[in-house]
Design an enzyme around this catalytic site. Structure first.
Site, PDB file in Angstrom:
ATOM      1  N   GLU A  76       6.258  18.987  23.895  1.00  0.00           N
ATOM      2  CA  GLU A  76       6.597  20.097  24.777  1.00  0.00           C
ATOM      3  C   GLU A  76       6.905  19.609  26.187  1.00  0.00           C
ATOM      4  OE1 GLU A  76       2.742  21.483  22.667  1.00  0.00           O
ATOM      5  OE2 GLU A  76       3.810  19.588  22.976  1.00  0.00           O
ATOM      6  N   THR A 110     -16.382  -2.636  -8.240  1.00  0.00           N
ATOM      7  CA  THR A 110     -17.654  -2.337  -7.579  1.00  0.00           C
ATOM      8  C   THR A 110     -17.452  -1.503  -6.328  1.00  0.00           C
ATOM      9  OG1 THR A 110     -18.622  -4.395  -8.420  1.00  0.00           O
ATOM     10  CG2 THR A 110     -19.724  -3.348  -6.551  1.00  0.00           C
ATOM     11  N   GLU A 143      -8.146  -0.717  -2.113  1.00  0.00           N
ATOM     12  CA  GLU A 143      -7.558  -1.599  -3.118  1.00  0.00           C
ATOM     13  C   GLU A 143      -8.584  -2.576  -3.670  1.00  0.00           C
ATOM     14  OE1 GLU A 143      -3.874  -3.475  -2.270  1.00  0.00           O
ATOM     15  OE2 GLU A 143      -3.030  -1.749  -1.226  1.00  0.00           O
ATOM     16  N   SER A 162      -5.237 -11.893 -13.197  1.00  0.00           N
ATOM     17  CA  SER A 162      -4.774 -10.514 -13.049  1.00  0.00           C
ATOM     18  C   SER A 162      -3.341 -10.419 -12.542  1.00  0.00           C
ATOM     19  CB  SER A 162      -5.700  -9.755 -12.082  1.00  0.00           C
ATOM     20  OG  SER A 162      -5.713 -10.379 -10.808  1.00  0.00           O
TER      21      SER A 162
END
Length: 344
Positions: free
Chosen positions: A57, A276, A272, A172
């Site tokens: 504004e 646990t 991520e 992985s």
């Protein structure tokens, strides 16, 4: 009082301004504003460019100058009512002599709210609520943080069809496709912090940055890397490089973690970490969104995506509301929310 055609168009333009590429997502909200003359002509417009800069504004008022007297201000967020890094927008509007204010979303910040009442008390015509949902969508994480006093937590996981995040031998890379991994970097670019546990740092040595298609650190505002746990981070770990700031919190208490991050004006976190850490946040009821990538593969053994989260029976299951399902490369992405938590 109903909005005029010019005011409706001005609000749509204000929303576009608020979403400008150089308007940062945090720690302040993204806000756009348009000033209209009494006959509906656009006098000026502006948007907020980040903490410490003029509010939308005020930018528009400065551009309009004396022509702002008697004008209508159309803005995506209720004008603030306090003096912080910048002055009170409500007072600036009164000083400029505006006649009418139309805003979309009510300010959820308990310190800054009340601008509408101040303006009405001074005789300004105030209209609120039009396109409120669209305005909120621009600042979902900030709004949540203001209302709940903690960051919005997204748990991101990538697993096989049988729920494994790694093979029995610990490997992985890579469970999901390159397309899914690229999408994760886009998700990272939208949040203030990326969080993992020390176990993930030791096992995988992730860099936890936003990277481009070529694997290089992207030229964007890099999220804070938050490492949870008391174990020392090994020297030479990639999370200690200069690609992004890193904070280690030597605690296992999710409430304490989010309290520290809230104090640092972190309004959104992507979790991520391994099974646990994810279980600790699920058990504490501190997961708000789940983004789950499912790879069309099975391993039969290896760690699952979630460790014991205190659910002993089917009645204890965390039930999610699915908001989107999409094919990403060869994988499926499921986007879901925890319905018991407000996000607005």
């Amino acid at each position: 009082m109903a909005l005029s055609t010019q005011e409706i168009a001005a609000m749509r333009r204000a929303l576009e301004l608020a979403a400008s590429p150089d308007a940062p997502r945090s720690p302040n909200p993204r806000v756009g504003a348009v000033l209209l003359s009494p006959d509906g002509t656009v006098l000026a417009e502006g948007y907020h460019r980040g903490a410490g800069t003029a509010h939308a504004e005020v930018v528009a008022l400065a551009r309009a100058g004396a022509a702002a007297r008697g004008a209508t201000v159309v803005v995506t967020l209720e004008p603030c009512n306090h003096i912080g890094r910048s002055g009170s927008c409500a007072q600036a509007l009164l000083a400029a002599g505006v006649r009418r204010v139309v805003f979309a979303q009510t300010d959820p910040n308990p310190i800054a709210t009340g601008g509408a009442d101040t303006l009405r008390s001074a005789g300004v015509d105030v209209e609120s609520g039009y396109e409120a949902a669209e305005a909120l969508a621009l600042n979902e994480f900030w709004t949540f943080s203001m209302k709940h006093g903690r960051p919005f937590v997204t748990w991101k996981a990538a697993a096989t069809l049988d729920g494994r995040v790694a093979a029995a031998d610990g490997t992985s890379r890579w469970i999901t496709s390159a397309a899914a991994r690229a999408e994760v970097h886009a998700l990272r670019a939208e949040v203030d912090a990326i969080m993992v546990g020390t176990g993930t740092v030791v096992a995988d040595d992730p860099q936890l940055t936003v990277r481009d298609d070529m694997g290089a650190t992207a030229r964007v505002r890099q999220p804070l890397r938050v490492i949870i746990g008391e174990r020392e981070i090994p020297p030479g770990s990639r999370v200690l490089d200069n690609a992004a700031p890193t904070l280690q919190l030597r605690t296992h208490d999710p409430v304490e973690v989010l309290s520290v991050l809230q104090a640092r004006e972190i309004s959104s976190v992507i979790l991520e970490g391994g099974p646990t850490l994810a279980a600790a946040f699920v058990r504490a009821g501190l997961v708000d969104r789940v983004v789950w990538y499912v790879a069309p593969a099975v391993l039969g053994a290896g760690p699952s995506a979630l460790a014991d989260a205190g659910m002993s029976g089917i009645g204890d299951a965390l039930r999610l509301q699915v908001t989107d399902v999409a094919l990403v490369g060869t994988d499926v992405r499921i986007d879901a929310r925890v319905p018991r938590l407000e996000t607005s």
